[in-house]
Write an enzyme that holds these catalytic residues in place. Sequence first.
Site, PDB file in Angstrom:
ATOM      1  N   SER A 137      -8.929   6.981  -8.443  1.00 14.74           N
ATOM      2  CA  SER A 137      -9.457   5.824  -7.718  1.00 14.74           C
ATOM      3  C   SER A 137      -8.448   4.681  -7.738  1.00 14.74           C
ATOM      4  O   SER A 137      -8.269   3.966  -6.748  1.00 14.74           O
ATOM      5  CB  SER A 137     -10.783   5.390  -8.332  1.00 14.74           C
ATOM      6  OG  SER A 137     -10.566   4.788  -9.579  1.00 14.74           O
ATOM      7  N   ARG A 174      -7.091   3.513  -4.166  1.00 18.44           N
ATOM      8  CA  ARG A 174      -7.510   2.183  -3.720  1.00 18.44           C
ATOM      9  C   ARG A 174      -6.304   1.390  -3.210  1.00 18.44           C
ATOM     10  O   ARG A 174      -6.311   0.846  -2.104  1.00 18.44           O
ATOM     11  CB  ARG A 174      -8.179   1.430  -4.854  1.00 18.44           C
ATOM     12  CG  ARG A 174      -8.666   0.043  -4.438  1.00 18.44           C
ATOM     13  CD  ARG A 174      -9.314  -0.698  -5.579  1.00 18.44           C
ATOM     14  NE  ARG A 174     -10.473   0.030  -6.088  1.00 18.44           N
ATOM     15  CZ  ARG A 174     -10.480   0.689  -7.234  1.00 18.44           C
ATOM     16  NH1 ARG A 174      -9.416   0.692  -7.999  1.00 18.44           N
ATOM     17  NH2 ARG A 174     -11.549   1.323  -7.632  1.00 18.44           N
ATOM     18  N   ASN A 234      -5.647   0.690   0.878  1.00 21.02           N
ATOM     19  CA  ASN A 234      -5.600  -0.667   1.416  1.00 21.02           C
ATOM     20  C   ASN A 234      -4.279  -0.966   2.091  1.00 21.02           C
ATOM     21  O   ASN A 234      -4.225  -1.506   3.189  1.00 21.02           O
ATOM     22  CB  ASN A 234      -5.834  -1.673   0.293  1.00 21.02           C
ATOM     23  CG  ASN A 234      -7.309  -1.911   0.059  1.00 21.02           C
ATOM     24  OD1 ASN A 234      -7.956  -2.590   0.846  1.00 21.02           O
ATOM     25  ND2 ASN A 234      -7.838  -1.320  -0.995  1.00 21.02           N
TER      26      ASN A 234
END
Lengths: 294, 156
Positions: free
Chosen positions: A213, A217, A221
């Site tokens: 994660s 992440r 992004n």
Amino acid sequence: MAAAEAREDSGQYVLHHLTNLKLDLRSMKIDPDATGFWVLNIDSIAFAVILGALLLFFMIRVARKANTGVPTGVTNFIEMLVEFVQGQVKDIYPHANSLVAPLGLTIFAWVLLMNLMDIVPIDWLPLLGKHVGLHHLRIVPSTDINITFGMSLSVFVLMYIFSFKYKGVIGLGKEFLTHPFFIPSGPLMVLNVLLIPVNVILRLVEDIAKPVSLALRLFGNLFAGELIFVLIAIMAGQAFNGTASGAALGFAGFVTQLVWAGFHLLVIPLQAFVFMILTIVYLASAAQSHGEEH
Amino acid sequence: MDLNATLLVQSFTFLVFVSLMWRYVWPYIIKAMHDRQAKIADGLAAAEKGSKSLHDAALKSEEALKVARVQAQEIIGAANKQATQIVDLARQDAESEKARIVASGHAEVEREVTQAKDSLRKQVGELAVAGASRILKREIDTKAHADVLNELAAQV
């Protein structure tokens, strides 16, 4: 016919911008179509290392000059950063550890610098690269999943080192086998045999989810941001095709680019901060036994 | 978007950077910051102490000034007294000196008056004898009448 051609061009443009400068380690040749594990994304590594080295250079210079006098300029800024990171670590991390805060600072500052490369107009450096013979160049290391996974992998390793350091092999093993489901006493204790595999699987998923994660992440992004910059660039690229609609599209692209850059300037430090904070949180939970936590 | 060896390189680089930061940057900056904090705390304490001692010194000087004022008053009083005494003494001396000078002056005058009287008396006697001898022509014996003449002169 022309529209289809333009679509093809756009597709190639996007693809071109998302292709790394790859070095095939087996044949030691630069090959943009190289696949498999033994391939190096030279551009990502180069920009990451250059940014990191710059950061370290400034940091070491500031550390050399650090004294008890009145701090000025860069020193002031760096000390502000140091104090900020130290405050976060003090709030989150339960033990006294000299590694966590410098680790947090490295992550925050380095990821911030890598993310900031996203603000450089996307065609500048690749165009420059083309003139020196580099046909593919991605300048934002944090849009490369290898870079984000590389860092989260290190964090993962550190998590286990911390776990061993603070809990020992027995403590960690016990936690693996008995958390969260365990029947300490009573006639149902036999059921623990069934609960142990469940615990192990849950724990494995939990632990693996952390670095995944963390990496996804940041990558998600930044990659999304980069992709939108590329799409906006295609739009702006229509400005000089000679038609009025092209000029209008180009102007719209120009405005959109500014707006998106402004928005992205919020995402850039936020993602750096989130990466740092989550790293500290994961290390804290690795150093803390679950009994303490609850 | 496949994973490749870049991952390992980045992982290694990351650990190297973190350890460099850990070893060569963080401790120095933190130490400088802590030292500065201590220095500022010391400075503030010293300033506090300084202002307190300044206050004390002001109080002390006020007190000393008060004492000095009283002392000065006393000294002025004593000096005034002494001055009066000296003036009185001087006046007494001057009075006695004056008296002495006046007395000696008187004595001198007395002496000179007596002298003048004596000489006048003598001259008057002689004048009287001469006058009388001229009146009486040889009748009067100067020697025989000297006593009378002297008595006369004494009466004049």
